[in-house]
Design an enzyme around this catalytic site. Structure first.
Site, mmCIF file in Angstrom:
data_model
loop_
_atom_site.group_PDB
_atom_site.id
_atom_site.type_symbol
_atom_site.label_atom_id
_atom_site.label_comp_id
_atom_site.label_asym_id
_atom_site.label_seq_id
_atom_site.Cartn_x
_atom_site.Cartn_y
_atom_site.Cartn_z
ATOM 1 N N CYS A 67 -4.705 2.651 -3.639
ATOM 2 C CA CYS A 67 -3.436 3.130 -3.060
ATOM 3 C C CYS A 67 -2.310 2.128 -3.295
ATOM 4 O O CYS A 67 -1.471 1.895 -2.401
ATOM 5 C CB CYS A 67 -3.573 3.428 -1.562
ATOM 6 N N HIS A 96 0.879 -1.170 0.000
ATOM 7 C CA HIS A 96 0.000 0.000 0.000
ATOM 8 C C HIS A 96 0.922 1.227 0.000
ATOM 9 O O HIS A 96 2.022 1.181 0.555
ATOM 10 C CB HIS A 96 -0.850 -0.041 1.272
ATOM 11 N N ASP A 149 3.038 -4.527 8.070
ATOM 12 C CA ASP A 149 1.834 -3.699 7.879
ATOM 13 C C ASP A 149 0.640 -4.634 7.996
ATOM 14 O O ASP A 149 0.307 -5.376 7.069
ATOM 15 C CB ASP A 149 1.888 -3.029 6.505
ATOM 16 N N LYS A 193 -10.488 0.004 10.481
ATOM 17 C CA LYS A 193 -10.661 -1.183 9.634
ATOM 18 C C LYS A 193 -11.099 -2.387 10.467
ATOM 19 O O LYS A 193 -11.195 -3.499 9.958
ATOM 20 C CB LYS A 193 -9.358 -1.500 8.901
ATOM 21 N N GLN A 248 -4.648 -4.943 7.164
ATOM 22 C CA GLN A 248 -5.711 -5.813 6.644
ATOM 23 C C GLN A 248 -5.739 -7.180 7.321
ATOM 24 O O GLN A 248 -6.624 -7.989 7.025
ATOM 25 C CB GLN A 248 -5.543 -6.007 5.121
HETATM 26 N N1 7TS Z 1 -1.823 -0.636 4.784
HETATM 27 C C1 7TS Z 1 -2.741 -1.366 4.154
HETATM 28 C C2 7TS Z 1 -2.448 -2.775 3.813
HETATM 29 C C3 7TS Z 1 -3.977 -0.800 3.852
HETATM 30 O O1 7TS Z 1 -4.893 -1.546 3.237
HETATM 31 C C4 7TS Z 1 -4.241 0.538 4.221
HETATM 32 C C5 7TS Z 1 -5.527 1.220 3.866
HETATM 33 C C6 7TS Z 1 -3.258 1.236 4.905
HETATM 34 C C7 7TS Z 1 -2.047 0.626 5.163
HETATM 35 C C8 7TS Z 1 -3.468 2.646 5.378
HETATM 36 O O2 7TS Z 1 -4.319 2.652 6.453
HETATM 37 P P1 7TS Z 1 -4.814 4.038 7.112
HETATM 38 O O3 7TS Z 1 -5.820 3.613 8.104
HETATM 39 O O4 7TS Z 1 -3.626 4.690 7.693
HETATM 40 O O5 7TS Z 1 -5.394 4.839 5.976
HETATM 41 N N2 7TS Z 1 -6.203 0.648 2.794
HETATM 42 C C9 7TS Z 1 -7.234 1.180 2.112
HETATM 43 C C10 7TS Z 1 -7.851 0.503 1.058
HETATM 44 O O6 7TS Z 1 -7.521 -0.612 0.658
HETATM 45 N N3 7TS Z 1 -8.834 1.262 0.588
HETATM 46 O O7 7TS Z 1 -8.880 2.391 1.283
HETATM 47 C C11 7TS Z 1 -7.889 2.353 2.240
#
Ligand code: 7TS
Length: 400
Positions: free
Chosen positions: A357, A116, A193, A219, A196
């Site tokens: 992303c 990501h 990371d 999430k 997910q």
């Molecule tokens: N890492 C992964 C694997 C992600 O899927 C996401 C967000 C992030 C980091 C960033 O997370 P945040 O909470 O700091 O924004 N993924 C997604 C997506 O797949 N669609 O919208 C956000």
């Protein structure tokens, strides 16, 4: 299969029957989480860690209670849990507070091609500042990592390895235990990371043995604006602060200061108190269902959806790893995913369309974007049926 839609008030609010298939972007919130946030604001909305009166002490206890819950969820010591804004901030914290201090010109930062952006850009910035070099483990056509020749990537110059646990595009669950071990074998530290993975499967940091692990509250049924950085205490102790300000200090003079203990050393200023409390309520909710039951539910839906979607003509599904989470990226021939998403929305179905992303993945797949359906506790087989009916209708409409 779980049957918990009733716990999520958003389903009562929607005029037409609403199918939410974008949990990889953010999840819906159960009433208990919403109540916990409202309770804080309406009954004890004081600041934390600084005042000696009843509601302030209650707020501090709830905030720190959430930290203990987050720690327990991933089997970590409580002082190893730093609250951040989310996964993005957690990774940036490591890139600034560990990366800038420890990386030198010529050192290698090892990532994968399926990161990501939030596990790519912080390291690009860090590489620019330090002279370190970025290297990437490629992915195969099936959306799995190509680890056939690890010596090519893990060597004495490798100082930091940072990998996505579960891909937000392919759903692939990467072999992070092996990757972390390979990192340690060459003397590198390893970040996972887990944005997910933590919401969808049991994650135990003593099993993975990673040095850092990042995830986001929103999430996993919690509020936005709260996330976690797990760090091995001995590493966190050695790191300088990321942000300076109130509460992260011990003694301050006009010219110099000393730092608070971990994890507070990394939590400058008034934190996201309501959001942290909401995350605690989300973890309680998850624990009540049980992470194993959630994983089983997700897997059953995934299997059902994959079988049905692969049967629809003109639909291409990306990725076919054996071990994967409940997220399916796909395209329908001759229709842009944005248009597809709009057509599905007319049927009350919310999917994500875009590059997720992860522009380097799109480039390698040779597409500008994909549609993506992602599932969680409140989804049912009926939701999958609705998605597939709508897809079939769209394919026919497009002359397929
Ligand atoms: N890492 C992964 C694997 C992600 O899927 C996401 C967000 C992030 C980091 C960033 O997370 P945040 O909470 O700091 O924004 N993924 C997604 C997506 O797949 N669609 O919208 C956000």
């Amino acid at each position: 299969m779980l049957d918990v839609k009733k716990d999520f008030p958003i389903f009562n609010e929607q005029a037409k029957k609403f199918v939410y298939l974008d949990s990889s972007a953010t999840t819906l919130k159960p009433q208990t989480v919403i109540d916990s946030v409202a309770d804080y604001y309406s009954k004890y909305s004081a600041n934390v860690h600084r005042s000696i009166y009843t509601i302030s002490e209650k707020a501090t206890a709830a905030y720190e209670g959430s930290r203990s819950k987050a720690a327990k969820l991933i089997n970590a010591p409580t002082n190893s849990i730093v609250f951040t804004k989310g996964t993005t901030e957690s990774i940036n914290l490591v890139a600034y507070a560990w990366g800038r201090k420890n990386l030198r010109a010529g050192d290698e930062i090892l990532l994968t091609e399926m990161e990501h952006h939030s596990n790519l850009i912080p390291w690009q910035l860090c590489a620019k500042d330090t002279g370190a070099i970025l290297r990437f483990i490629p992915f195969n056509d099936d959306g799995t990592l190509d680890l056939s020749d690890p010596d090519q990537y893990f060597n004495s110059k490798t100082k930091l390895v940072s990998v996505i646990h579960q891909s937000n595009v392919f759903g692939t669950v990467n072999p992070v235990n092996d990757i972390v071990k390979k990192a340690h074998d060459v003397g590198a530290i390893a970040l996972v990371d887990a944005a997910q993975s933590v919401p969808h499967q049991p994650v135990d940091i003593t099993d993975i043995d990673c040095d850092f692990l990042a995830f986001s509250g929103h999430k996993m049924l919690g509020p936005t604006g709260i996330g976690v950085l797990y760090g091995k205490p001995e590493l966190l102790e050695k790191m300088d602060p990321f942000l300076g300000g109130g509460e992260m200090i011990r003694i301050v003079s006009l010219s110099d200061s000393t730092w608070n203990d971990i994890p507070w050393k990394f939590e400058a200023g008034t934190p996201n108190i309501a959001q942290a409390i909401g995350l605690g309520a989300a973890i309680d909710y998850i624990n009540e269902i049980g992470m194993d039951a959630i994983h089983k539910h997700d897997q059953e839906l995934l299997k059902y959806a994959l079988e049905k979607m692969r049967e629809i003509p003109n639909v291409t599904v990306y990725g076919s790893a054996d071990e994967r989470g409940a997220v399916i990226s796909f395209n329908v021939e001759n229709i842009h995913p944005h248009d597809l998403s709009q057509l599905l929305d007319y049927d009350g179905i919310a999917i994500r369309a875009g590059h997720h992303c992860a522009q380097p993945i799109m480039k390698k797949l040779g597409v500008s974007a994909t549609g993506r359906a992602s599932f969680y506790v409140y989804n049912s087989k009926e939701d999958v049926d609705r998605l597939c009916e709508s897809l079939v209708k769209t394919v026919k409409f497009m002359g397929g």
